[in-house]
Design a protein around this motif. Sequence first.
Motif, PDB file in Angstrom:
ATOM      1  N   ARG A  58       0.815  -1.216   0.000  1.00 46.02           N
ATOM      2  CA  ARG A  58       0.000   0.000   0.000  1.00 46.02           C
ATOM      3  C   ARG A  58       0.852   1.271   0.000  1.00 46.02           C
ATOM      4  O   ARG A  58       0.358   2.340  -0.339  1.00 46.02           O
ATOM      5  CB  ARG A  58      -0.917  -0.001   1.221  1.00 46.02           C
ATOM      6  CG  ARG A  58      -1.875  -1.194   1.202  1.00 46.02           C
ATOM      7  CD  ARG A  58      -2.724  -1.161   2.395  1.00 46.02           C
ATOM      8  NE  ARG A  58      -3.573   0.048   2.262  1.00 46.02           N
ATOM      9  CZ  ARG A  58      -4.779   0.150   2.740  1.00 46.02           C
ATOM     10  NH1 ARG A  58      -5.303  -0.857   3.403  1.00 46.02           N
ATOM     11  NH2 ARG A  58      -5.481   1.242   2.589  1.00 46.02           N
ATOM     12  N   CYS A  59       2.098   1.148   0.403  1.00 44.30           N
ATOM     13  CA  CYS A  59       2.990   2.325   0.476  1.00 44.30           C
ATOM     14  C   CYS A  59       3.500   2.687  -0.922  1.00 44.30           C
ATOM     15  O   CYS A  59       3.804   1.821  -1.726  1.00 44.30           O
ATOM     16  CB  CYS A  59       4.173   2.044   1.388  1.00 44.30           C
ATOM     17  SG  CYS A  59       3.730   1.808   3.111  1.00 44.30           S
ATOM     18  N   GLU A  60       3.600   3.989  -1.158  1.00 39.07           N
ATOM     19  CA  GLU A  60       4.147   4.493  -2.417  1.00 39.07           C
ATOM     20  C   GLU A  60       5.492   5.154  -2.119  1.00 39.07           C
ATOM     21  O   GLU A  60       5.554   6.165  -1.416  1.00 39.07           O
ATOM     22  CB  GLU A  60       3.187   5.499  -3.043  1.00 39.07           C
ATOM     23  CG  GLU A  60       3.646   6.015  -4.376  1.00 39.07           C
ATOM     24  CD  GLU A  60       2.684   7.031  -4.967  1.00 39.07           C
ATOM     25  OE1 GLU A  60       3.107   7.741  -5.887  1.00 39.07           O
ATOM     26  OE2 GLU A  60       1.541   7.114  -4.509  1.00 39.07           O
ATOM     27  N   CYS A  61       6.555   4.584  -2.655  1.00 44.53           N
ATOM     28  CA  CYS A  61       7.906   5.091  -2.398  1.00 44.53           C
ATOM     29  C   CYS A  61       8.474   5.736  -3.651  1.00 44.53           C
ATOM     30  O   CYS A  61       8.384   5.171  -4.743  1.00 44.53           O
ATOM     31  CB  CYS A  61       8.823   3.965  -1.937  1.00 44.53           C
ATOM     32  SG  CYS A  61       8.341   3.251  -0.359  1.00 44.53           S
ATOM     33  N   LYS A  62       9.058   6.929  -3.481  1.00 44.57           N
ATOM     34  CA  LYS A  62       9.666   7.660  -4.597  1.00 44.57           C
ATOM     35  C   LYS A  62      11.060   8.107  -4.207  1.00 44.57           C
ATOM     36  O   LYS A  62      11.283   8.608  -3.107  1.00 44.57           O
ATOM     37  CB  LYS A  62       8.832   8.891  -4.956  1.00 44.57           C
ATOM     38  CG  LYS A  62       7.500   8.586  -5.569  1.00 44.57           C
ATOM     39  CD  LYS A  62       6.790   9.873  -5.926  1.00 44.57           C
ATOM     40  CE  LYS A  62       5.424   9.583  -6.491  1.00 44.57           C
ATOM     41  NZ  LYS A  62       4.696  10.826  -6.786  1.00 44.57           N
ATOM     42  N   TYR A  63      11.994   7.971  -5.152  1.00 49.52           N
ATOM     43  CA  TYR A  63      13.347   8.452  -4.961  1.00 49.52           C
ATOM     44  C   TYR A  63      13.396   9.893  -5.449  1.00 49.52           C
ATOM     45  O   TYR A  63      12.997  10.199  -6.570  1.00 49.52           O
ATOM     46  CB  TYR A  63      14.329   7.581  -5.749  1.00 49.52           C
ATOM     47  CG  TYR A  63      15.776   7.938  -5.537  1.00 49.52           C
ATOM     48  CD1 TYR A  63      16.428   7.594  -4.357  1.00 49.52           C
ATOM     49  CD2 TYR A  63      16.484   8.618  -6.508  1.00 49.52           C
ATOM     50  CE1 TYR A  63      17.757   7.911  -4.162  1.00 49.52           C
ATOM     51  CE2 TYR A  63      17.815   8.946  -6.317  1.00 49.52           C
ATOM     52  CZ  TYR A  63      18.440   8.588  -5.140  1.00 49.52           C
ATOM     53  OH  TYR A  63      19.760   8.907  -4.947  1.00 49.52           O
ATOM     54  N   GLU A  64      13.874  10.793  -4.592  1.00 51.95           N
ATOM     55  CA  GLU A  64      13.921  12.209  -4.932  1.00 51.95           C
ATOM     56  C   GLU A  64      15.355  12.704  -4.870  1.00 51.95           C
ATOM     57  O   GLU A  64      16.094  12.371  -3.949  1.00 51.95           O
ATOM     58  CB  GLU A  64      13.039  13.013  -3.972  1.00 51.95           C
ATOM     59  CG  GLU A  64      11.578  12.641  -4.048  1.00 51.95           C
ATOM     60  CD  GLU A  64      10.740  13.341  -3.005  1.00 51.95           C
ATOM     61  OE1 GLU A  64      11.318  13.921  -2.053  1.00 51.95           O
ATOM     62  OE2 GLU A  64       9.511  13.312  -3.141  1.00 51.95           O
ATOM     63  N   GLU A  65      15.696  13.517  -5.865  1.00 53.14           N
ATOM     64  CA  GLU A  65      17.047  14.034  -5.965  1.00 53.14           C
ATOM     65  C   GLU A  65      16.967  15.521  -6.287  1.00 53.14           C
ATOM     66  O   GLU A  65      16.124  15.953  -7.071  1.00 53.14           O
ATOM     67  CB  GLU A  65      17.749  13.311  -7.114  1.00 53.14           C
ATOM     68  CG  GLU A  65      19.218  13.193  -6.975  1.00 53.14           C
ATOM     69  CD  GLU A  65      19.803  12.285  -8.057  1.00 53.14           C
ATOM     70  OE1 GLU A  65      20.997  12.454  -8.300  1.00 53.14           O
ATOM     71  OE2 GLU A  65      19.091  11.466  -8.627  1.00 53.14           O
ATOM     72  N   ARG A  66      17.818  16.315  -5.682  1.00 53.65           N
ATOM     73  CA  ARG A  66      17.859  17.740  -5.983  1.00 53.65           C
ATOM     74  C   ARG A  66      19.302  18.208  -5.948  1.00 53.65           C
ATOM     75  O   ARG A  66      20.168  17.571  -5.352  1.00 53.65           O
ATOM     76  CB  ARG A  66      17.020  18.543  -5.001  1.00 53.65           C
ATOM     77  CG  ARG A  66      17.578  18.570  -3.608  1.00 53.65           C
ATOM     78  CD  ARG A  66      16.752  19.407  -2.691  1.00 53.65           C
ATOM     79  NE  ARG A  66      17.364  19.389  -1.360  1.00 53.65           N
ATOM     80  CZ  ARG A  66      16.769  19.783  -0.278  1.00 53.65           C
ATOM     81  NH1 ARG A  66      15.536  20.211  -0.344  1.00 53.65           N
ATOM     82  NH2 ARG A  66      17.376  19.750   0.886  1.00 53.65           N
ATOM     83  N   SER A  67      19.541  19.335  -6.564  1.00 54.55           N
ATOM     84  CA  SER A  67      20.886  19.904  -6.593  1.00 54.55           C
ATOM     85  C   SER A  67      20.907  21.147  -5.716  1.00 54.55           C
ATOM     86  O   SER A  67      20.398  22.206  -6.100  1.00 54.55           O
ATOM     87  CB  SER A  67      21.275  20.255  -8.027  1.00 54.55           C
ATOM     88  OG  SER A  67      22.499  20.938  -8.025  1.00 54.55           O
TER      89      SER A  67
END
Length: 180
Positions: A70-79
Amino acid sequence: MQNSFFAYPANVLLIFQNSEDVRCKCICPPYKDHSGHIYNKNVSQKDCDCLHVVEPMPVPGPDVEAYCLRCECKYEERSSVTIKVTIIIYLSILGLLLLYMVYLTLVEPILKRRLFGHSQLIQSDEDIGDHQPFANAHDVLARSRSRANVLNKVEYAQQRWKLQVQEQRKSVFDRHVVLS
């Protein structure tokens, strides 16, 4: 976390980035008697899943798989470097505009008095007639040609613009006519 640095080559990327520049964000909705929760953790993109990010696991062993589905996991990257450079440029432009405003309010009137003496090129609203709105524009043009410097050219353009604006205001507010 992993026990060995060399076990996962993706960890090399994490060394060169700030710990705040990469993260895995898992949004887990309510499940049975557990409320929904958002989990953040600095892990590699390969490990961005519920099993590696959700700690402590809110459900007992047999329900873990159902909870994680049920969990939604997203990889996030920023500079952060790009963000910092953008902010520095923005603040620099803002600072230049503030300096220009100080120049216009404090320094320019002093320079005008020194260059043109005590006579004013800008006439008040009462002095300007309806029939000759650009009466002193010729004088300003003659002075700018005789001195031939950038300040006078800018002064002439500014004077002409102010006169046009005043004429438009009179047309709109007094005569209720819109200029095209």
